[in-house]
Write an enzyme that holds these catalytic residues in place. Structure first.
Site, PDB file in Angstrom:
ATOM      1  N   ASP A  91       1.986  -1.559   0.849  1.00  0.00           N
ATOM      2  CA  ASP A  91       3.272  -1.712   0.148  1.00  0.00           C
ATOM      3  C   ASP A  91       3.119  -2.576  -1.107  1.00  0.00           C
ATOM      4  O   ASP A  91       2.335  -3.526  -1.118  1.00  0.00           O
ATOM      5  CB  ASP A  91       4.312  -2.335   1.084  1.00  0.00           C
ATOM      6  CG  ASP A  91       5.026  -1.264   1.897  1.00  0.00           C
ATOM      7  OD1 ASP A  91       5.352  -0.212   1.312  1.00  0.00           O
ATOM      8  OD2 ASP A  91       5.219  -1.473   3.108  1.00  0.00           O
ATOM      9  N   GLY A 114      -5.918   2.559  -8.825  1.00  0.00           N
ATOM     10  CA  GLY A 114      -5.307   1.926 -10.006  1.00  0.00           C
ATOM     11  C   GLY A 114      -5.082   2.896 -11.136  1.00  0.00           C
ATOM     12  O   GLY A 114      -4.317   2.627 -12.061  1.00  0.00           O
TER      13      GLY A 114
END
Ligand code: 4AZ
Length: 339
Positions: free
Chosen positions: A191, A290
């Site tokens: 999360d 990313g």
């Protein structure tokens, strides 16, 4: 484009031998009005400036008058001015989302090598010149990436960033000034897997290095939408990292489907989205983390809708890639970067 520019402007570039208009649109509100900044790029067969101007004028006025029922546009406002190729390129490169021109196509496990200016917002986050993670350029100074990339080290001084499609040689390098992780992120959890990285010195935008567009909170990404993920990640789990940037086309999978018991059984929350195929074969992998998951919107303007975050293995059946959902964190990005 910022609010200080003209509310409506257009630009003509000369000297190319084919016709290909591109439209750049940004809308902002000022007081009670909604205003649009529009940049149009045309390429013509003819080099006769007057003929070109009259042709463009006709097109602009015809199209805008047709559309007046939808958007009330003052057709006296568009004006034409000649700009040099260099000026035109500068204007274009300051805009967001100008990348690969569709149609064309393929895990970064099973992808293909990307062309030079297709994904110019793609960056590589490195320690001691070694690639660790992907990131997306969202302004001259800010990158968007995953928080878990910094599990290994949160000190901005150890990180550098490279741009360009090859890790070596890099097209441009920058040092990192600061790293901001989402407050909800906890190492080794999924999360809030989002971070923004501020560069020590801004990049110089060019056709090969410029920003991706950020979607608004209400930007909708639907199941089956075609998206691309890019990166220098491994071609298979524990595989080597390629030197050339790779891309792979995926499809959005609904959270309901992705949460089925045989897939991720409820681990995919509303701040995440899944992309790939339940049959496997195409996926992001280690080292792509990313990096951007992008969608083409409004005539090939690219928006970053996901950040490579997690998944079980790479390109496995029933285990698609899971991405941080950018729209869910749009306000957080704004609060940290003012973008
Ligand atoms: C990783 O370890 C990773 N297949 C990234 C993406 C995926 C799995 C692992 C998705 O960085």
């Amino acid at each position: 484009m910022d609010d200080s520019s003209n509310c409506f402007s257009s630009c003509v570039g000369f000297g190319n031998n084919y016709w290909s208009p591109r439209l750049f649109f940004s809308i902002w509100s000022s007081n009670d009005d909604l205003k649009a900044d529009v940049l149009l790029k045309f390429r013509f067969v003819s080099r006769n400036a007057n003929a070109i101007k009259s042709q463009v004028n006709n097109i602009l006025h015809q199209n805008f008058e047709l559309n007046e029922s939808f958007l009330k546009i003052n057709t006296s406002l568009p004006y034409l001015r000649d700009v040099s190729e260099v000026q035109a390129e500068h204007i274009l490169n300051s805009g967001c989302g100008l990348g690969k021109e569709l149609p064309s196509m393929d895990r970064i496990a099973d992808g293909k090598i990307s062309k030079k200016a297709d994904w110019p917002w793609q960056a590589s986050l490195q320690i001691d010149g070694t690639h660790f993670c992907g990131a997306s350029l969202i302004s001259e100074k800010w990158l968007l990436t995953a928080a878990h990339c910094f599990d290994i080290n949160k000190n901005p001084r150890v990180w550098t960033v490279s741009f360009g499609t090859t890790l070596s040689p890099a097209l441009m390098r920058r040092e990192v000034q600061s790293i901001v992780l989402h407050e909800k992120y906890a190492p080794h959890k999924h999360d809030g897997d989002i971070a923004v990285v501020k560069l020590s010195t801004p990049v110089t935008f060019s056709s090969n290095v410029h920003r991706v567009c950020l979607p608004d909170t209400n930007f909708e990404v639907m199941p089956e939408n075609k998206v691309f993920v890019t990166g220098w990640g491994a071609l298979s789990p524990d595989g080597f990292y390629p030197n050339s940037l790779r891309e792979v086309e995926l499809k959005i999978i609904s959270n309901d489907k992705c949460n089925q018991v045989d897939v991720y059984g409820g681990a995919v929350s509303s701040g995440m989205l899944c992309a790939g195929f339940l049959t496997g074969n195409h996926d992001a992998c280690e080292g792509d983390s990313g990096g951007p998951l992008v969608i083409s919107h409004n005539r090939n303007i690219w928006y970053v809708v996901g950040i490579v975050s997690w998944g079980i293995g790479c390109a496995k059946e029933n285990k698609p890639g899971v991405y941080t959902k950018v729209t869910h964190y749009r306000d957080w990005i704004k609060s940290k970067t003012n973008i």
